[in-house]
Design an enzyme around this catalytic site. Structure first.
Site, PDB file in Angstrom:
ATOM      1  N   SER A   1       0.812  -1.224   0.000  1.00  0.00           N
ATOM      2  CA  SER A   1       0.000   0.000   0.000  1.00  0.00           C
ATOM      3  C   SER A   1       0.846   1.276   0.000  1.00  0.00           C
ATOM      4  O   SER A   1       1.544   1.538  -0.962  1.00  0.00           O
ATOM      5  CB  SER A   1      -0.950  -0.053   1.196  1.00  0.00           C
ATOM      6  OG  SER A   1      -1.844   1.008   1.155  1.00  0.00           O
TER       7      SER A   1
ATOM      8  N   ASP B   1      -2.162   6.442  -3.490  1.00  0.00           N
ATOM      9  CA  ASP B   1      -1.137   5.727  -2.727  1.00  0.00           C
ATOM     10  C   ASP B   1      -0.644   4.562  -3.606  1.00  0.00           C
ATOM     11  O   ASP B   1      -1.068   4.416  -4.762  1.00  0.00           O
ATOM     12  CB  ASP B   1      -1.666   5.275  -1.349  1.00  0.00           C
ATOM     13  CG  ASP B   1      -2.608   4.095  -1.435  1.00  0.00           C
ATOM     14  OD1 ASP B   1      -3.333   3.984  -2.442  1.00  0.00           O
ATOM     15  OD2 ASP B   1      -2.634   3.262  -0.513  1.00  0.00           O
TER      16      ASP B   1
ATOM     17  N   ASP C   1      -1.126   1.417  -3.938  1.00  0.00           N
ATOM     18  CA  ASP C   1      -2.013   0.428  -4.550  1.00  0.00           C
ATOM     19  C   ASP C   1      -3.336   1.043  -5.002  1.00  0.00           C
ATOM     20  O   ASP C   1      -4.284   0.323  -5.349  1.00  0.00           O
ATOM     21  CB  ASP C   1      -2.225  -0.790  -3.645  1.00  0.00           C
ATOM     22  CG  ASP C   1      -2.928  -0.455  -2.348  1.00  0.00           C
ATOM     23  OD1 ASP C   1      -2.818   0.702  -1.902  1.00  0.00           O
ATOM     24  OD2 ASP C   1      -3.585  -1.343  -1.774  1.00  0.00           O
TER      25      ASP C   1
ATOM     26  N   ASP D   1      -5.900   2.515  -3.716  1.00  0.00           N
ATOM     27  CA  ASP D   1      -7.226   2.445  -3.087  1.00  0.00           C
ATOM     28  C   ASP D   1      -7.556   3.777  -2.404  1.00  0.00           C
ATOM     29  O   ASP D   1      -8.717   4.072  -2.160  1.00  0.00           O
ATOM     30  CB  ASP D   1      -7.356   1.258  -2.110  1.00  0.00           C
ATOM     31  CG  ASP D   1      -6.320   1.241  -1.016  1.00  0.00           C
ATOM     32  OD1 ASP D   1      -5.331   2.002  -1.088  1.00  0.00           O
ATOM     33  OD2 ASP D   1      -6.493   0.446  -0.058  1.00  0.00           O
TER      34      ASP D   1
END
Ligand code: MG
Length: 456
Positions: A99, A242, A244, A246
């Site tokens: 992440s 960010d 990843d 999400d």
């Protein structure tokens, strides 16, 4: 809890790639996850980190040894993989990502068949398999297969478009600048925005697992280049993801960076206008702004502990269709009850298109709060005792102890005092109607905590 019995943290497994999270460990984790699911069809993908393919191969090895079929989707944003699990009727999924953590880290998130991360109880089952070496090795003729599943990012983009008024957005020809941190956000949102009629300028768009452009945590300090670019080229909006993708953080046409509460509040307001009386889910770390908007537009709020899995699980439990976090996570249930940066972007563009307002104007019409954050060092062993001591001092105030201690004051200011789940620190988040009061609150409670710490 001792580290020897814990594998999962607040957001899956995390560790330094090839130091803490080595291929042999990943095989063992794959075996534990495969044993948990039991000979099922699982989707696997990863973000842009250099260690992604290595860990994917190791996990695949573990999973197929337990008879699970692995459908490999390659590189994708976390919400794209989550959507594909549901869309392709998989039994579950695994996402290799750390992440917002720096490039040298990686991690593993496990997804249930509905696309939502598994619950902490389910994580404990996997942990038990892992630590007890409980593995269902299948015979050579029952081994799982590795297959390819490509095109999930395109399906994800198509699905997002069904939830917004594409025609209205296209008419506006917005100019957007996207900063995808050299990671997987660049595989979906720039194309989505092009299909929404936007002129897209990308920065840090080339996929590079060393993240040379900026750290993958979209903080005001790390996305300055985006803010400057938006203003300099006269764009309508800037979006930073960010690692990843999400979470999304937005910049207005003047280069002003907003934390997630402010953009969530814009989306929430429109949602409540359309869905009168709906219940929203948000962690106790969210701003009073979220409560104000919920009250103003006749919604109900359900406060949870901090953590995206908790928000998703609560939405599922009470059938809520909207959730949000101050760190830029918006959960839009009609699409999927998980944080989704591309979906959030599309919703915000739709609101700008339909209201005819600039992002700065949409923020300016909200109740205004000033946020101040701070932290103090506190060893893990002292965290619980400190919490008890603070509680004793403030228990007569208007407080919540859902997660840490949140105190609300009569002048609409508030402070959240909470032990970090991952670092030896206590975090303080204060907010107030003016900056001075927020600053004073943080200072006052930091020094209170320091004094209490000396008595432990
Ligand atoms: Mg993330």
């Amino acid at each position: 809890m001792s580290t020897t019995t814990k594998l999962f943290g607040t957001n899956g497994v995390r560790g330094l790639a090839n130091v803490e999270l080595t291929p042999d460990k990943a095989i063992k984790i794959g075996l534990a996850i495969g044993t948990f699911f039991g000979k099922k069809n699982l989707l696997l993908g990863h973000d842009a980190r250099t260690s992604g393919p290595m860990l994917a191969m190791a996990i695949t090895s573990g999973l197929t040894a337990t008879g699970c079929n692995v459908y490999f989707a390659g590189m994708a944003p976390t919400p794209s993989l989550q959507f594909a699990v549901k869309n392709h009727k998989m039994d579950g999924g695994i996402i290799i990502t750390a992440s917002h953590n720096p490039a040298e880290y990686n991690g593993i998130k496990v997804i249930w068949s509905d696309g939502i991360e598994i619950s902490h109880e389910q994580e404990e089952e996997i942990e038990k398999n892992y630590f007890d070496n409980k593995t269902n090795f299948v015979s050579w003729d029952k081994l799982g297969e590795k297959k390819e599943l490509r095109g999930i990012n395109e399906e994800y983009i198509t699905a997002i478009k069904t939830h917004v008024d594409v025609e209205e957005i296209v008419k506006k020809h917005f100019h957007a600048v996207i900063d995808t941190a050299n990671s997987v956000g660049g595989l979906a949102t720039p194309y989505l925005m092009r299909e929404l009629g936007c002129k897209v300028t990308s920065i840090n768009a080339n996929i590079d697992g060393t993240f040379p452009g900026r750290e993958p945590e979209p903080r005001p300090e790390s996305i300055g280049a985006l803010a400057v670019t938006v203003k300099a080229i006269g764009a309508d909006i800037g979006i930073a993801f960010d690692g990843d993708a999400d979470r999304s953080i937005f910049v207005d046409e003047n280069g002003e960076i907003y934390m997630g509460d402010k953009t969530f509040a814009i989306i929430l307001k429109q949602f409540l206008i359309k869905n009168n009386g709906a219940t929203i889910v948000t962690p106790v770390s969210s701003s009073t702004l979220i409560k104000d908007i919920t009250d103003m537009y006749n919604g109900k709020s359900e406060w949870t502990k901090v953590g995206s899995v908790t928000v998703s699980q609560k939405m599922k439990e009470i059938n809520s269709k909207i959730g949000g976090e101050e760190n830029g996570g918006v959960f839009y249930g009609p699409h999927q009850s998980v944080r989704d940066g591309a979906m959030t972007t599309a919703l915000l563009l739709e609101i700008m298109a339909k209201t005819g307002k600039k992002l700065s104007e949409l923020v300016a019409e909200q109740p205004q709060y000033f946020i101040e954050k701070s932290k103090i060092e506190c060893s893990d062993e002292k965290k619980n005792l400190l919490q008890t001591k603070i509680y004793e001092q403030v228990k007569k105030e208007n407080i919540s102890i859902i997660d840490g201690i949140k105190i609300w004051f009569n002048d609409k200011s508030a402070i959240l005092i909470r032990a970090s789940g991952t670092e030896p620190v206590y975090r303080l988040y204060a907010e107030a109607k003016n900056k001075e009061r927020a600053k004073k609150l943080v200072e006052e409670y930091s020094s209170k905590l320091e004094k209490l710490l000396q008595t432990i």
